[in-house]
Design a protein around this motif. Structure first.
Motif, PDB file in Angstrom:
ATOM      1  N   LEU A  82       0.613  -1.205   0.009  1.00 13.10           N
ATOM      2  CA  LEU A  82       0.306  -0.046  -0.084  1.00 13.10           C
ATOM      3  C   LEU A  82       0.922   1.165   0.014  1.00 13.10           C
ATOM      4  N   ARG A  83       1.966   1.245   0.804  1.00 13.90           N
ATOM      5  CA  ARG A  83       2.868   2.540   1.034  1.00 13.90           C
ATOM      6  C   ARG A  83       3.510   2.889  -0.556  1.00 13.90           C
ATOM      7  N   GLY A  84       3.542   1.891  -1.394  1.00 10.96           N
ATOM      8  CA  GLY A  84       4.189   2.057  -2.757  1.00 10.96           C
ATOM      9  C   GLY A  84       3.247   2.679  -3.436  1.00 10.96           C
ATOM     10  N   PHE A  85       1.904   2.810  -3.278  1.00 16.08           N
ATOM     11  CA  PHE A  85       1.027   3.447  -3.882  1.00 16.08           C
ATOM     12  C   PHE A  85       0.757   4.891  -3.575  1.00 16.08           C
ATOM     13  N   LEU A  86       1.368   5.154  -2.474  1.00 16.73           N
ATOM     14  CA  LEU A  86       1.030   6.705  -2.069  1.00 16.73           C
ATOM     15  C   LEU A  86       1.354   7.889  -2.833  1.00 16.73           C
ATOM     16  N   PRO A  87       2.586   7.864  -3.445  1.00 14.90           N
ATOM     17  CA  PRO A  87       2.775   9.083  -4.144  1.00 14.90           C
ATOM     18  C   PRO A  87       1.842   9.163  -5.512  1.00 14.90           C
ATOM     19  N   ALA A  88       1.445   7.834  -5.957  1.00 15.40           N
ATOM     20  CA  ALA A  88       0.395   8.191  -7.272  1.00 15.40           C
ATOM     21  C   ALA A  88      -0.735   8.378  -6.602  1.00 15.40           C
ATOM     22  N   LEU A  89      -1.132   7.916  -5.666  1.00 13.17           N
ATOM     23  CA  LEU A  89      -2.650   8.223  -5.080  1.00 13.17           C
ATOM     24  C   LEU A  89      -2.761   9.724  -4.685  1.00 13.17           C
ATOM     25  N   TYR A  90      -1.797  10.401  -3.872  1.00 14.83           N
ATOM     26  CA  TYR A  90      -1.683  11.772  -3.672  1.00 14.83           C
ATOM     27  C   TYR A  90      -1.772  12.620  -5.093  1.00 14.83           C
ATOM     28  N   LEU A  91      -0.918  12.235  -5.864  1.00 14.06           N
ATOM     29  CA  LEU A  91      -0.663  12.767  -7.241  1.00 14.06           C
ATOM     30  C   LEU A  91      -2.113  12.922  -7.891  1.00 14.06           C
ATOM     31  N   SER A  92      -2.910  11.837  -7.872  1.00 13.13           N
ATOM     32  CA  SER A  92      -4.054  11.731  -8.644  1.00 13.13           C
ATOM     33  C   SER A  92      -5.071  12.595  -7.770  1.00 13.13           C
ATOM     34  N   LEU A  93      -5.249  12.582  -6.509  1.00 14.74           N
ATOM     35  CA  LEU A  93      -5.750  13.638  -5.779  1.00 14.74           C
ATOM     36  C   LEU A  93      -5.509  15.071  -6.086  1.00 14.74           C
ATOM     37  N   ALA A  94      -4.255  15.240  -6.125  1.00 12.76           N
ATOM     38  CA  ALA A  94      -3.865  16.608  -6.551  1.00 12.76           C
ATOM     39  C   ALA A  94      -4.267  17.095  -7.788  1.00 12.76           C
ATOM     40  N   ASP A  95      -4.281  16.174  -8.798  1.00 11.05           N
ATOM     41  CA  ASP A  95      -4.801  16.679 -10.299  1.00 11.05           C
ATOM     42  C   ASP A  95      -6.286  16.581 -10.313  1.00 11.05           C
ATOM     43  N   SER A  96      -7.151  15.965  -9.447  1.00 10.98           N
ATOM     44  CA  SER A  96      -8.495  15.805  -9.539  1.00 10.98           C
ATOM     45  C   SER A  96      -8.815  17.231  -8.845  1.00 10.98           C
ATOM     46  N   HIS A  97      -8.204  17.508  -7.624  1.00 10.87           N
ATOM     47  CA  HIS A  97      -8.662  18.748  -6.915  1.00 10.87           C
ATOM     48  C   HIS A  97      -8.410  20.014  -7.775  1.00 10.87           C
ATOM     49  N   ARG A  98      -7.076  19.849  -8.712  1.00  7.94           N
ATOM     50  CA  ARG A  98      -6.802  21.004  -9.690  1.00  7.94           C
ATOM     51  C   ARG A  98      -7.841  21.193 -10.704  1.00  7.94           C
ATOM     52  N   ARG A  99      -8.391  20.066 -11.199  1.00 10.34           N
ATOM     53  CA  ARG A  99      -9.212  19.963 -12.204  1.00 10.34           C
ATOM     54  C   ARG A  99     -10.637  20.561 -11.702  1.00 10.34           C
ATOM     55  N   VAL A 100     -10.902  20.153 -10.739  1.00 12.22           N
ATOM     56  CA  VAL A 100     -12.362  20.948 -10.147  1.00 12.22           C
ATOM     57  C   VAL A 100     -12.199  22.341  -9.532  1.00 12.22           C
ATOM     58  N   GLY A 101     -10.975  22.873  -9.627  1.00 13.42           N
ATOM     59  CA  GLY A 101     -10.708  24.253  -9.264  1.00 13.42           C
ATOM     60  C   GLY A 101     -10.271  24.669  -7.803  1.00 13.42           C
ATOM     61  N   ASP A 102     -10.114  23.373  -7.046  1.00  8.79           N
ATOM     62  CA  ASP A 102      -9.729  23.642  -5.575  1.00  8.79           C
ATOM     63  C   ASP A 102      -8.137  23.514  -5.658  1.00  8.79           C
ATOM     64  N   PHE A 103      -7.369  24.657  -6.146  1.00  3.56           N
ATOM     65  CA  PHE A 103      -6.121  24.629  -6.327  1.00  3.56           C
ATOM     66  C   PHE A 103      -5.360  24.862  -4.935  1.00  3.56           C
ATOM     67  N   ASP A 104      -6.052  25.120  -3.812  1.00  2.38           N
ATOM     68  CA  ASP A 104      -5.123  25.108  -2.386  1.00  2.38           C
ATOM     69  C   ASP A 104      -5.314  23.411  -2.091  1.00  2.38           C
ATOM     70  N   THR A 105      -6.126  22.938  -2.097  1.00  3.34           N
ATOM     71  CA  THR A 105      -6.174  21.411  -1.888  1.00  3.34           C
ATOM     72  C   THR A 105      -5.279  20.650  -3.072  1.00  3.34           C
ATOM     73  N   ALA A 106      -5.400  21.162  -4.072  1.00  3.41           N
ATOM     74  CA  ALA A 106      -4.478  20.439  -4.929  1.00  3.41           C
ATOM     75  C   ALA A 106      -2.890  20.824  -4.696  1.00  3.41           C
ATOM     76  N   ARG A 107      -2.298  21.847  -4.195  1.00  4.30           N
ATOM     77  CA  ARG A 107      -1.272  22.019  -3.759  1.00  4.30           C
ATOM     78  C   ARG A 107      -0.809  21.206  -2.322  1.00  4.30           C
ATOM     79  N   MET A 108      -1.710  21.402  -1.785  1.00  2.00           N
ATOM     80  CA  MET A 108      -1.209  20.469  -0.563  1.00  2.00           C
ATOM     81  C   MET A 108      -1.230  18.795  -0.935  1.00  2.00           C
ATOM     82  N   GLN A 109      -2.156  18.465  -1.678  1.00  2.22           N
ATOM     83  CA  GLN A 109      -1.685  17.116  -2.221  1.00  2.22           C
ATOM     84  C   GLN A 109      -0.785  16.784  -2.923  1.00  2.22           C
TER      85      GLN A 109
END
Length: 151
Positions: A82-109
């Protein structure tokens, strides 16, 4: 012993390159079959790949959140798999938050994803994640909500 469920997940994921609708149906069926008490790694992978198959940024964000929730569910040990997926999971969350316009959360992710990069090996998978991290970071800097090209 081979993991038959994992084989089913990977077969559905491979189907996505040629028939995304069929892949989405199969992954959603597996998600239901596995249920909330199912193997966290299976749930994480299914949700992570379902996020990529969504037509909307909101839909992708929902599945990205489900993928991360599978990793950090109650009583789930954070093992190496599971740990091995954390970079990709948080990266995907960052990208999704960016795409919905939640830039602050995207930067954090994105910062959290960067904080987990040491988990990644210097292999093809690690290179893909690092390259996408750079692309998402550039899109975030540009305040873009556009989908990024695959790859």
């Amino acid at each position: 012993m081979a993991d038959d469920r994992m084989a089913e997940v990977f077969a559905a994921v491979r189907l996505g390159s040629g028939d995304p609708e069929a892949a989405q149906r199969l992954l959603e069926e597996l998600w239901i079959e596995i249920g909330v008490g199912g193997d966290p790694l299976h749930r994480c992978l299914i949700a992570h790949h379902l996020a990529d198959l969504q037509d909307t940024a909101d839909g992708a964000l929902l599945w990205d959140q489900r993928a991360l929730a599978a990793v950090f569910g109650p009583g789930v040990p954070l093992d190496e798999g599971l740990r091995g997926f954390l970079p990709a999971l948080y990266l995907s969350l960052a990208d999704s938050h960016r795409r919905v316009g939640d830039f602050d959360t995207a930067r954090m992710q994105l910062a959290i994803a960067r904080g987990h990069l040491d988990i990644l090996a210097n292999d093809a998978y690690g290179a893909v994640v690092r390259a996408k991290l750079d692309r998402v970071g550039a899109a975030l800097t540009a305040a873009s909500k556009e989908s990024l090209p695959a790859g």
